[in-house]
Design a protein around this motif. Structure first.
Motif, PDB file in Angstrom:
ATOM      1  N   GLY A 183     -93.421  32.694  -0.470  1.00 27.33           N
ATOM      2  CA  GLY A 183     -92.666  33.925  -0.669  1.00 27.33           C
ATOM      3  C   GLY A 183     -92.877  34.953   0.424  1.00 27.33           C
ATOM      4  N   ALA A 184     -93.672  34.614   1.445  1.00 25.59           N
ATOM      5  CA  ALA A 184     -93.889  35.539   2.558  1.00 25.59           C
ATOM      6  C   ALA A 184     -92.597  35.718   3.351  1.00 25.59           C
ATOM      7  N   VAL A 185     -92.386  36.933   3.858  1.00 25.18           N
ATOM      8  CA  VAL A 185     -91.194  37.242   4.640  1.00 25.18           C
ATOM      9  C   VAL A 185     -91.616  37.594   6.062  1.00 25.18           C
ATOM     10  N   TYR A 186     -91.023  36.909   7.038  1.00 24.22           N
ATOM     11  CA  TYR A 186     -91.262  37.193   8.450  1.00 24.22           C
ATOM     12  C   TYR A 186     -90.092  38.030   8.964  1.00 24.22           C
ATOM     13  N   VAL A 187     -90.395  39.127   9.665  1.00 20.13           N
ATOM     14  CA  VAL A 187     -89.365  40.063  10.109  1.00 20.13           C
ATOM     15  C   VAL A 187     -89.462  40.272  11.620  1.00 20.13           C
ATOM     16  N   GLN A 196     -93.486  40.720  12.189  1.00 16.13           N
ATOM     17  CA  GLN A 196     -94.341  41.116  11.082  1.00 16.13           C
ATOM     18  C   GLN A 196     -94.219  40.121   9.930  1.00 16.13           C
ATOM     19  N   LYS A 197     -95.350  39.781   9.346  1.00 12.89           N
ATOM     20  CA  LYS A 197     -95.383  38.914   8.170  1.00 12.89           C
ATOM     21  C   LYS A 197     -95.792  39.749   6.963  1.00 12.89           C
ATOM     22  N   TRP A 198     -94.923  39.762   5.959  1.00 18.16           N
ATOM     23  CA  TRP A 198     -95.209  40.488   4.726  1.00 18.16           C
ATOM     24  C   TRP A 198     -95.443  39.473   3.613  1.00 18.16           C
ATOM     25  N   LEU A 199     -96.677  39.403   3.130  1.00 21.83           N
ATOM     26  CA  LEU A 199     -96.982  38.531   2.007  1.00 21.83           C
ATOM     27  C   LEU A 199     -96.320  39.072   0.746  1.00 21.83           C
ATOM     28  N   LYS A 200     -96.103  38.213  -0.220  1.00 22.92           N
ATOM     29  CA  LYS A 200     -95.445  38.628  -1.456  1.00 22.92           C
ATOM     30  C   LYS A 200     -96.229  39.754  -2.120  1.00 22.92           C
ATOM     31  N   ASN A 201     -95.545  40.844  -2.441  1.00 27.81           N
ATOM     32  CA  ASN A 201     -96.107  42.035  -3.095  1.00 27.81           C
ATOM     33  C   ASN A 201     -97.096  42.806  -2.224  1.00 27.81           C
ATOM     34  N   ALA A 202     -97.106  42.545  -0.917  1.00 31.60           N
ATOM     35  CA  ALA A 202     -98.023  43.257  -0.021  1.00 31.60           C
ATOM     36  C   ALA A 202     -97.563  44.692   0.205  1.00 31.60           C
ATOM     37  N   THR A 207     -99.138  41.627  11.878  1.00 33.59           N
ATOM     38  CA  THR A 207     -98.498  41.234  13.132  1.00 33.59           C
ATOM     39  C   THR A 207     -98.921  39.816  13.497  1.00 33.59           C
ATOM     40  N   VAL A 208     -97.943  38.905  13.590  1.00 32.27           N
ATOM     41  CA  VAL A 208     -98.247  37.503  13.902  1.00 32.27           C
ATOM     42  C   VAL A 208     -97.751  37.107  15.289  1.00 32.27           C
ATOM     43  N   ALA A 209     -96.997  37.976  15.948  1.00 26.82           N
ATOM     44  CA  ALA A 209     -96.564  37.735  17.327  1.00 26.82           C
ATOM     45  C   ALA A 209     -96.191  39.074  17.947  1.00 26.82           C
ATOM     46  N   GLY A 210     -96.461  39.216  19.240  1.00 22.88           N
ATOM     47  CA  GLY A 210     -96.186  40.477  19.912  1.00 22.88           C
ATOM     48  C   GLY A 210     -97.326  41.464  19.727  1.00 22.88           C
ATOM     49  N   SER A 211     -97.048  42.731  20.033  1.00 25.63           N
ATOM     50  CA  SER A 211     -98.069  43.772  20.010  1.00 25.63           C
ATOM     51  C   SER A 211     -98.058  44.538  18.695  1.00 25.63           C
ATOM     52  N   SER A 212     -99.220  44.731  18.092  1.00 25.67           N
ATOM     53  CA  SER A 212     -99.293  45.457  16.827  1.00 25.67           C
ATOM     54  C   SER A 212     -99.007  46.944  16.994  1.00 25.67           C
TER      55      SER A 212
END
Length: 250
Positions: A183-187, A196-202, A207-212
């Motif tokens: 259910g994670a959403v990558y944006v 950005q990776k948003w875990l369910k209900n987070a 940040t999983v790629a690029g600069s935070s």
């Protein structure tokens, strides 16, 4: 297992399988194609034909590139997701209207159902295994969720009209990918130059790629205006359309 090896190298010489290379509105033409989806069960390529305000489909196993218009008379579509039902496929597409920003359209139906009511600038769209629809609003800097049977959309990530680079914000969120298992959403957080990776209900993203911190760059560890993201769940490899760097990053 994934059909794509993490060690794969792409052939840099492409083959035209849809469109003619010249913009137009004929049955074999496209005008600024902006999104696509390959439906493997029917070997069909769906293309968001943005400037022609339509969704086109092309059969990949035929020699001609004549298309079928599956959704006509949109305003400015940009992204698409195709889901299989029990007997028929359903197309989810972003569109730009004053009172909504997406459509849900059963293939073969005369009309669709609006999505993202009260929003008007959605760029990314996908669904999860529960058939909830996720949309990014490019101008409001938010991620929206619309659950089945609900008449309203809720903001689940980002702060409305707050373009910022903290872990709780977006700045121009664009294409998205939903992990059907977790259910994670990558944006693709375009103006923050990151994924950005948003875990369910987070409550905040990772940040999983690029600069935070939102800075852009041209080296292998950096992104510059990423437009879309795809995740190979079997290998945990990300594929990123790195806009201003003119490349696909993995």
């Amino acid at each position: 297992m994934s059909a794509i090896s993490p060690c794969a190298r792409w052939n840099i010489v492409g083959t035209t399988i849809a469109g003619t290379g010249t913009a137009g509105n004929g049955s074999n033409q496209l005008d600024y194609p902006e999104g696509l989806f390959i439906h493997k069960p029917t070997n069909t390529l769906y293309v968001v034909d943005s400037f022609n305000s339509r969704i086109q489909s092309f059969l990949l196993d035929q020699s001609s590139n004549i298309s079928t218009i599956v959704i006509p008379n949109l305003r400015y579509p940009s992204r698409i997701y195709v889901d299989d039902g029990e007997n028929v496929s359903t197309i989810y597409a972003t569109d730009s209207y004053p009172l909504y920003c997406g459509v849900q359209w059963v293939v073969g139906a005369p009309s669709g159902v609006s999505l993202g009511d009260k929003f008007s600038s959605c760029r990314g769209i996908s669904i999860d295994k529960e058939k909830s629809v996720f949309l990014t609003d490019w101008l409001l800097d938010i991620l929206i969720k619309e659950s089945p049977g609900m008449n309203d959309s809720i903001v689940i990530a980002g702060k409305p009209k707050e373009c910022n680079s903290t872990s709780k914000h977006f700045c121009g969120p664009n294409g998205i990918f939903v992990d059907q298992t977790s259910g994670a959403v990558y944006v693709a957080d375009t103006w923050n130059n990151r994924i950005q990776k948003w875990l369910k209900n987070a409550q905040e993203g990772i940040t999983v790629a690029g600069s935070s911190n939102g800075s852009y760059g041209h080296d292998a560890a950096s992104l510059y205006s990423p437009q879309d993201v795809f995740v190979d769940i079997d290998t945990s490899v990300l594929y990123i359309a790195d806009g201003y760097n003119g490349r696909i990053q993995r």
